[in-house]
Motif scaffolding. Structure first.
Motif, PDB file in Angstrom:
ATOM      1  N   THR A 165       0.861  -1.184   0.000  1.00 39.93           N
ATOM      2  CA  THR A 165       0.000   0.000   0.000  1.00 39.93           C
ATOM      3  C   THR A 165       0.896   1.233   0.000  1.00 39.93           C
ATOM      4  OG1 THR A 165      -0.109   0.345   2.395  1.00 39.93           O
ATOM      5  CG2 THR A 165      -1.645  -1.277   1.467  1.00 39.93           C
ATOM      6  N   PRO A 166       0.343   2.406  -0.316  1.00 41.79           N
ATOM      7  CA  PRO A 166       1.153   3.637  -0.295  1.00 41.79           C
ATOM      8  C   PRO A 166       1.755   3.938   1.084  1.00 41.79           C
ATOM      9  CG  PRO A 166      -0.911   4.017  -1.445  1.00 41.79           C
ATOM     10  CD  PRO A 166      -1.007   2.646  -0.834  1.00 41.79           C
ATOM     11  N   THR A 167       1.131   3.458   2.153  1.00 45.56           N
ATOM     12  CA  THR A 167       1.653   3.715   3.496  1.00 45.56           C
ATOM     13  C   THR A 167       2.533   2.582   4.014  1.00 45.56           C
ATOM     14  OG1 THR A 167      -0.379   2.817   4.441  1.00 45.56           O
ATOM     15  CG2 THR A 167      -0.287   5.207   4.143  1.00 45.56           C
ATOM     16  N   GLY A 168       2.831   1.616   3.159  1.00 46.98           N
ATOM     17  CA  GLY A 168       3.680   0.492   3.554  1.00 46.98           C
ATOM     18  C   GLY A 168       2.933  -0.825   3.427  1.00 46.98           C
ATOM     19  N   PRO A 169       3.660  -1.944   3.530  1.00 40.23           N
ATOM     20  CA  PRO A 169       3.018  -3.246   3.352  1.00 40.23           C
ATOM     21  C   PRO A 169       2.126  -3.621   4.533  1.00 40.23           C
ATOM     22  CG  PRO A 169       5.308  -3.547   3.966  1.00 40.23           C
ATOM     23  CD  PRO A 169       5.094  -2.072   3.792  1.00 40.23           C
ATOM     24  N   ILE A 170       1.092  -4.383   4.230  1.00 39.15           N
ATOM     25  CA  ILE A 170       0.237  -4.941   5.271  1.00 39.15           C
ATOM     26  C   ILE A 170       0.459  -6.450   5.238  1.00 39.15           C
ATOM     27  CG2 ILE A 170      -2.131  -5.323   6.041  1.00 39.15           C
ATOM     28  CD1 ILE A 170      -2.839  -2.663   4.593  1.00 39.15           C
ATOM     29  N   TYR A 171       0.964  -6.992   6.353  1.00 41.81           N
ATOM     30  CA  TYR A 171       1.219  -8.424   6.443  1.00 41.81           C
ATOM     31  C   TYR A 171       0.050  -9.098   7.143  1.00 41.81           C
ATOM     32  CZ  TYR A 171       6.092  -7.101   5.534  1.00 41.81           C
ATOM     33  OH  TYR A 171       7.240  -6.598   4.995  1.00 41.81           O
ATOM     34  N   LYS A 172      -0.342 -10.247   6.625  1.00 40.93           N
ATOM     35  CA  LYS A 172      -1.413 -11.018   7.241  1.00 40.93           C
ATOM     36  C   LYS A 172      -0.938 -12.460   7.342  1.00 40.93           C
ATOM     37  CE  LYS A 172      -6.238 -12.227   6.746  1.00 40.93           C
ATOM     38  NZ  LYS A 172      -7.211 -12.606   5.752  1.00 40.93           N
ATOM     39  N   GLN A 173      -0.959 -13.003   8.546  1.00 39.69           N
ATOM     40  CA  GLN A 173      -0.547 -14.387   8.748  1.00 39.69           C
ATOM     41  C   GLN A 173      -1.602 -15.309   8.146  1.00 39.69           C
ATOM     42  OE1 GLN A 173      -0.501 -15.962  12.805  1.00 39.69           O
ATOM     43  NE2 GLN A 173       1.579 -16.687  12.423  1.00 39.69           N
ATOM     44  N   ILE A 174      -1.173 -16.179   7.240  1.00 43.25           N
ATOM     45  CA  ILE A 174      -2.083 -17.126   6.605  1.00 43.25           C
ATOM     46  C   ILE A 174      -2.009 -18.477   7.319  1.00 43.25           C
ATOM     47  CG2 ILE A 174      -2.751 -18.259   4.449  1.00 43.25           C
ATOM     48  CD1 ILE A 174      -1.075 -16.114   2.990  1.00 43.25           C
ATOM     49  N   TYR A 175      -0.783 -18.934   7.559  1.00 40.74           N
ATOM     50  CA  TYR A 175      -0.560 -20.212   8.231  1.00 40.74           C
ATOM     51  C   TYR A 175       0.507 -20.056   9.300  1.00 40.74           C
ATOM     52  CZ  TYR A 175      -3.108 -23.057   4.817  1.00 40.74           C
ATOM     53  OH  TYR A 175      -4.085 -23.627   4.047  1.00 40.74           O
ATOM     54  N   GLU A 176       0.399 -20.899  10.308  1.00 41.06           N
ATOM     55  CA  GLU A 176       1.412 -21.014  11.345  1.00 41.06           C
ATOM     56  C   GLU A 176       1.635 -22.500  11.544  1.00 41.06           C
ATOM     57  OE1 GLU A 176       1.999 -19.394  15.908  1.00 41.06           O
ATOM     58  OE2 GLU A 176       0.007 -19.375  14.988  1.00 41.06           O
ATOM     59  N   CYS A 177       2.901 -22.914  11.595  1.00 46.68           N
ATOM     60  CA  CYS A 177       3.206 -24.336  11.753  1.00 46.68           C
ATOM     61  C   CYS A 177       4.169 -24.537  12.914  1.00 46.68           C
ATOM     62  CB  CYS A 177       3.827 -24.888  10.474  1.00 46.68           C
ATOM     63  SG  CYS A 177       4.362 -26.603  10.658  1.00 46.68           S
ATOM     64  N   SER A 178       3.725 -25.292  13.898  1.00 50.97           N
ATOM     65  CA  SER A 178       4.555 -25.630  15.054  1.00 50.97           C
ATOM     66  C   SER A 178       5.377 -26.874  14.717  1.00 50.97           C
ATOM     67  CB  SER A 178       3.651 -25.898  16.254  1.00 50.97           C
ATOM     68  OG  SER A 178       4.361 -26.591  17.250  1.00 50.97           O
ATOM     69  N   PHE A 179       6.632 -26.901  15.160  1.00 47.08           N
ATOM     70  CA  PHE A 179       7.488 -28.073  14.923  1.00 47.08           C
ATOM     71  C   PHE A 179       6.913 -29.315  15.605  1.00 47.08           C
ATOM     72  CE2 PHE A 179      11.460 -25.130  14.775  1.00 47.08           C
ATOM     73  CZ  PHE A 179      11.041 -24.629  13.564  1.00 47.08           C
ATOM     74  N   GLU A 180       6.067 -29.112  16.599  1.00 41.42           N
ATOM     75  CA  GLU A 180       5.482 -30.250  17.304  1.00 41.42           C
ATOM     76  C   GLU A 180       4.308 -30.842  16.544  1.00 41.42           C
ATOM     77  OE1 GLU A 180       4.698 -29.339  21.377  1.00 41.42           O
ATOM     78  OE2 GLU A 180       6.801 -28.875  21.785  1.00 41.42           O
ATOM     79  N   GLY A 181       4.038 -30.291  15.363  1.00 37.71           N
ATOM     80  CA  GLY A 181       3.047 -30.937  14.521  1.00 37.71           C
ATOM     81  C   GLY A 181       1.692 -30.294  14.462  1.00 37.71           C
ATOM     82  N   GLY A 182       1.641 -29.013  14.404  1.00 36.44           N
ATOM     83  CA  GLY A 182       0.342 -28.363  14.288  1.00 36.44           C
ATOM     84  C   GLY A 182       0.342 -27.313  13.208  1.00 36.44           C
ATOM     85  N   LEU A 183      -0.552 -27.456  12.249  1.00 33.71           N
ATOM     86  CA  LEU A 183      -0.712 -26.452  11.192  1.00 33.71           C
ATOM     87  C   LEU A 183      -1.999 -25.688  11.495  1.00 33.71           C
ATOM     88  CD1 LEU A 183       0.305 -25.246   8.514  1.00 33.71           C
ATOM     89  CD2 LEU A 183      -1.139 -26.899   7.336  1.00 33.71           C
ATOM     90  N   ILE A 184      -1.855 -24.391  11.706  1.00 36.39           N
ATOM     91  CA  ILE A 184      -3.012 -23.562  12.001  1.00 36.39           C
ATOM     92  C   ILE A 184      -3.250 -22.631  10.811  1.00 36.39           C
ATOM     93  CG2 ILE A 184      -3.970 -21.791  13.535  1.00 36.39           C
ATOM     94  CD1 ILE A 184      -1.937 -22.905  15.668  1.00 36.39           C
ATOM     95  N   LYS A 185      -4.472 -22.666  10.296  1.00 42.72           N
ATOM     96  CA  LYS A 185      -4.831 -21.787   9.180  1.00 42.72           C
ATOM     97  C   LYS A 185      -5.540 -20.566   9.763  1.00 42.72           C
ATOM     98  CE  LYS A 185      -7.152 -21.830   4.726  1.00 42.72           C
ATOM     99  NZ  LYS A 185      -7.838 -22.657   3.719  1.00 42.72           N
ATOM    100  N   HIS A 186      -5.030 -19.386   9.422  1.00 36.74           N
ATOM    101  CA  HIS A 186      -5.647 -18.137   9.875  1.00 36.74           C
ATOM    102  C   HIS A 186      -6.499 -17.591   8.752  1.00 36.74           C
ATOM    103  CE1 HIS A 186      -3.233 -17.847  13.552  1.00 36.74           C
ATOM    104  NE2 HIS A 186      -2.282 -18.402  12.831  1.00 36.74           N
TER     105      HIS A 186
END
Length: 187
Positions: A165-186
């Protein structure tokens, strides 16, 4: 959508990033500064990728790193990338270690299977600004800023979308993955 894979940082790193930016601004540096909430360690910039591809890659990457041991890395200095005699990017330096390198290599091997390609070698750093203008004697003004090393614990990675965007990027977390075996979809 424009996407990247990153490791989040802790509050101590965000604080040092903010303090460093404030000092650099007072010293005459002008840059597109990274906002405190957007500070992260990028592992891979994937570019424009379809939602379907991201869903598939997230699942495969997370499966690949299940059981990867938690580790930590150290943020220990302020530095820069330059071109000619001009600073281009100012960053917080990440002391590379075997675990961080191994995580990168594991993920890269999986991404290559999904037709992503990466030319650059892995040079871990946390970007805090893309320089637009700078004072004379800029090198000394950057190298003069120091802080105590910060240990950052890692037990997961995230996939983000980045909307410019003109004021800078907007980041949105789509996925988070824990090494212990969990995939979380945001959503």
């Amino acid at each position: 959508m424009r996407t990247f894979i990153a490791i989040d940082v802790n509050d101590a790193v965000r604080s040092v990033a903010q303090q460093s930016i404030e000092k650099l601004m007072k010293r005459g540096f002008k840059a597109n500064w990274v906002s405190k909430e957007n500070v992260h360690l990028t592992l891979f910039f994937l570019g424009e990728v379809s939602r379907h591809q991201i869903d598939e890659v997230a699942e495969h990457l997370c499966h690949r790193v299940i059981g990867f041991p938690s580790f930590s890395y150290i943020v220990d200095k302020l530095g820069y990338f330059s071109k000619g005699n001009q600073p281009r990017v100012i960053w917080l330096g990440v002391k590379s270690n075997q675990s961080l390198q191994k995580l990168y290599e594991e993920m890269k091997a999986e991404l290559v299977k999904h037709n992503f390609s990466f030319e650059e070698r892995f040079s871990p750093h946390i970007t805090i600004g893309r320089v637009k203008d700078f004072p004379n004697a800029w090198q000394a003004l950057i190298e003069d800023i120091t802080f105590e090393p910060i240990v950052v614990a890692v037990d997961r990675f995230s996939i983000y979308s980045s909307q410019l965007t003109p004021t800078g990027p907007i980041y949105k977390q789509i996925y988070e993955c824990s090494f212990e075996g969990g995939l979380i979809k945001h959503e």
